[in-house]
Design a protein around this motif. Structure first.
Motif, PDB file in Angstrom:
ATOM      1  N   TYR A 197       0.923  -1.258  -0.002  1.00 49.53           N
ATOM      2  CA  TYR A 197       0.053   0.016  -0.012  1.00 49.53           C
ATOM      3  C   TYR A 197       0.667   1.139   0.059  1.00 49.53           C
ATOM      4  CZ  TYR A 197      -3.610   3.201   1.477  1.00 49.53           C
ATOM      5  OH  TYR A 197      -4.309   4.586   1.377  1.00 49.53           O
ATOM      6  N   TYR A 198       1.693   1.207   0.920  1.00 54.52           N
ATOM      7  CA  TYR A 198       2.594   2.235   0.953  1.00 54.52           C
ATOM      8  C   TYR A 198       3.460   2.384  -0.311  1.00 54.52           C
ATOM      9  CZ  TYR A 198       1.438   3.331   5.964  1.00 54.52           C
ATOM     10  OH  TYR A 198       1.117   3.709   7.063  1.00 54.52           O
ATOM     11  N   ASN A 204      -3.665   7.064  -4.378  1.00 61.04           N
ATOM     12  CA  ASN A 204      -4.583   7.358  -5.220  1.00 61.04           C
ATOM     13  C   ASN A 204      -5.877   6.230  -4.646  1.00 61.04           C
ATOM     14  OD1 ASN A 204      -3.564   9.096  -7.072  1.00 61.04           O
ATOM     15  ND2 ASN A 204      -2.492   7.393  -7.631  1.00 61.04           N
ATOM     16  N   VAL A 205      -5.412   5.296  -3.751  1.00 63.17           N
ATOM     17  CA  VAL A 205      -6.356   4.168  -3.252  1.00 63.17           C
ATOM     18  C   VAL A 205      -6.440   4.288  -1.779  1.00 63.17           C
ATOM     19  CG1 VAL A 205      -6.411   1.608  -3.075  1.00 63.17           C
ATOM     20  CG2 VAL A 205      -5.606   2.639  -5.201  1.00 63.17           C
ATOM     21  N   VAL A 223      -8.333  -0.537   4.628  1.00 60.89           N
ATOM     22  CA  VAL A 223      -9.922   0.239   4.530  1.00 60.89           C
ATOM     23  C   VAL A 223      -9.513   1.799   5.155  1.00 60.89           C
ATOM     24  CG1 VAL A 223     -12.159   0.392   5.337  1.00 60.89           C
ATOM     25  CG2 VAL A 223     -11.064  -2.152   4.750  1.00 60.89           C
ATOM     26  N   ASN A 224      -9.851   2.548   4.444  1.00 62.62           N
ATOM     27  CA  ASN A 224      -9.892   4.017   4.611  1.00 62.62           C
ATOM     28  C   ASN A 224      -8.196   4.248   5.055  1.00 62.62           C
ATOM     29  OD1 ASN A 224     -12.350   4.806   4.114  1.00 62.62           O
ATOM     30  ND2 ASN A 224     -13.075   4.132   6.421  1.00 62.62           N
ATOM     31  N   GLY A 225      -7.441   3.805   4.291  1.00 67.57           N
ATOM     32  CA  GLY A 225      -5.750   3.891   4.497  1.00 67.57           C
ATOM     33  C   GLY A 225      -5.167   3.102   5.485  1.00 67.57           C
ATOM     34  N   PRO A 303     -13.544  -3.401  -2.753  1.00 67.31           N
ATOM     35  CA  PRO A 303     -12.006  -2.528  -2.608  1.00 67.31           C
ATOM     36  C   PRO A 303     -11.867  -1.894  -3.902  1.00 67.31           C
ATOM     37  CG  PRO A 303     -11.531  -4.942  -2.912  1.00 67.31           C
ATOM     38  CD  PRO A 303     -12.991  -4.511  -2.926  1.00 67.31           C
ATOM     39  N   GLU A 304     -10.974  -0.892  -4.108  1.00 62.67           N
ATOM     40  CA  GLU A 304     -10.655  -0.108  -5.147  1.00 62.67           C
ATOM     41  C   GLU A 304      -9.609  -1.084  -5.976  1.00 62.67           C
ATOM     42  OE1 GLU A 304     -10.195   4.295  -4.353  1.00 62.67           O
ATOM     43  OE2 GLU A 304     -10.312   3.447  -2.328  1.00 62.67           O
TER      44      GLU A 304
END
Length: 371
Positions: A197-198, A204-205, A223-225, A303-304
């Motif tokens: 993720y990082y 963008n996600v 979820v929500n970063g 999810p995105e």
């Protein structure tokens, strides 16, 4: 930042942790910007930053261009102030890493580890930590992070671990007591999810699912970063999911008493030993199984992005999976799907990021459950 009641010493420490956290995560940054982010007075920010400078925790990185007034200084974390020791377990080995204060890897090596007997795994773990400490050159060690398979609750491995002698044992406390350092234990796939993720999705996600289908089966969820672990840290334990399997002899699709991990490992074994003409049939079954799993994920989580970690897939296989999903789900709900095979690298990066955030009290937000 919320108003916090307490003694002046506690309030000062909370303010310092908050300001240092923002400098680490958003530097280069000015004092006025810190005051805006923390909602602290500029006087408090000035005093706190000066304390951090005196302790060597942060440093000045430059000045902004003046428009007539006094030039504002930019501050960043002093990357040489401290370091983190990382052990990431992967198939009877530890990836041993030393990272500096901003997460840059400054040393990396491999240690073999025995896992069946408690005394042996502890001996190998202590040996790895001792060797890494010797490479730190006397620098302050902020924390030790250990990434391992299994369900981890309150720093304790409670189930489904690849290190069975650690089940139910407070390994983090044992190691912390020995070295007098903070120790963080986290699931390996959760860490790979954080690292992924990082590395490529954070800007963008806001929601991402990792599906790991290789020498074992698991998953992770953002979820929500934030890493989401569920009410009992069971999110991502996909190995026990029942699957609808194809009988490769009859071609009939039927629900068996078979788990996702059973099926994936069976298909891997068959694929590795199959003749060339048999491999496409096996890959087709693998693709169908994966498409089923992704359908469940999209319908429940939406999810995105979904990242697959499966070494048997290529770009055309991902397109085939997208096509299957398009027959089941409205197009706008089909997430971005990519395949990644760098789980070890991502897991190490995730452990570093986890340690950095968890070692700053105000910024201990790396995981989120449903409480």
């Amino acid at each position: 930042m919320k108003n916090i009641a307490g003694t002046p010493q506690i309030i000062k420490l909370v303010n310092q942790n908050s300001i240092e956290g923002f400098i680490r995560t958003q530097g280069p940054i000015t004092k006025p910007e810190l005051a805006k982010l923390t909602k602290l007075s500029l006087v408090t920010v000035n005093k706190t930053v000066e304390t951090l400078l005196a302790e060597g925790r942060v440093e000045i990185s430059g000045m902004n261009e003046s428009t007539g007034g006094r030039c504002a200084q930019y501050f960043v974390a002093n990357k040489n102030f401290c370091c983190y020791i990382i052990l990431y377990y992967d198939e009877l080995q530890y990836v041993g890493v030393i990272a500096n204060a901003v997460g840059e890897i400054i040393y990396e090596t491999i240690f073999n580890v025995r896992v069946d007997v408690y005394d042996e795994v502890m001996e190998d773990t202590f040996h790895a930590i001792d060797a890494l400490i010797a490479q730190c050159g006397g620098k302050q060690i902020e924390a030790i992070g250990i990434g391992i398979p299994g369900i981890i609750e309150n720093n304790i491995l409670i189930d489904i671990g690849k290190i069975p002698s650690w089940n139910g044992v407070d390994i983090a406390k044992i190691i912390s007591d020995k070295y007098q350092l903070k120790v963080f234990l986290e699931n390996d796939i959760n860490l790979a999810t954080i690292g992924l993720y990082y590395d490529g999705f954070q800007r963008n996600v806001h929601s991402l699912a990792l599906v790991f289908l290789d020498h074992n089966v698991g998953g992770g969820l953002i979820v929500n970063g934030e890493l989401y672990k569920g009410s009992s840290n069971f999110v991502g334990e996909m190995a026990c999911m029942p699957v609808c399997a194809v009988d490769l002899e009859s071609g009939q699709r039927q629900l068996r008493k078979e788990t996702l991990e059973d099926r994936i490992l069976y298909l891997y074994e068959r694929f590795n030993n199959a003749k060339p003409e048999e491999k496409q049939e096996l890959k087709t079954e693998l693709i169908n199984v994966i498409a089923d799993v992704l359908t469940y994920i999209v319908c429940i989580i939406n999810p995105e992005a979904i990242v697959l970690a499966c070494c048997l897939l290529d770009g055309s296989d991902i397109n085939t999976i997208r096509g299957i999903l398009a027959e089941r789900i409205v197009l706008k709900s089909i997430p971005r799907i990519v395949n990644s095979n760098g789980m070890r690298k991502n897991g190490v990066a995730g452990m570093i990021a986890f340690c950095i955030r968890e070692s700053i009290p105000v910024y201990a937000l790396s995981s989120k459950n449903s409480d």
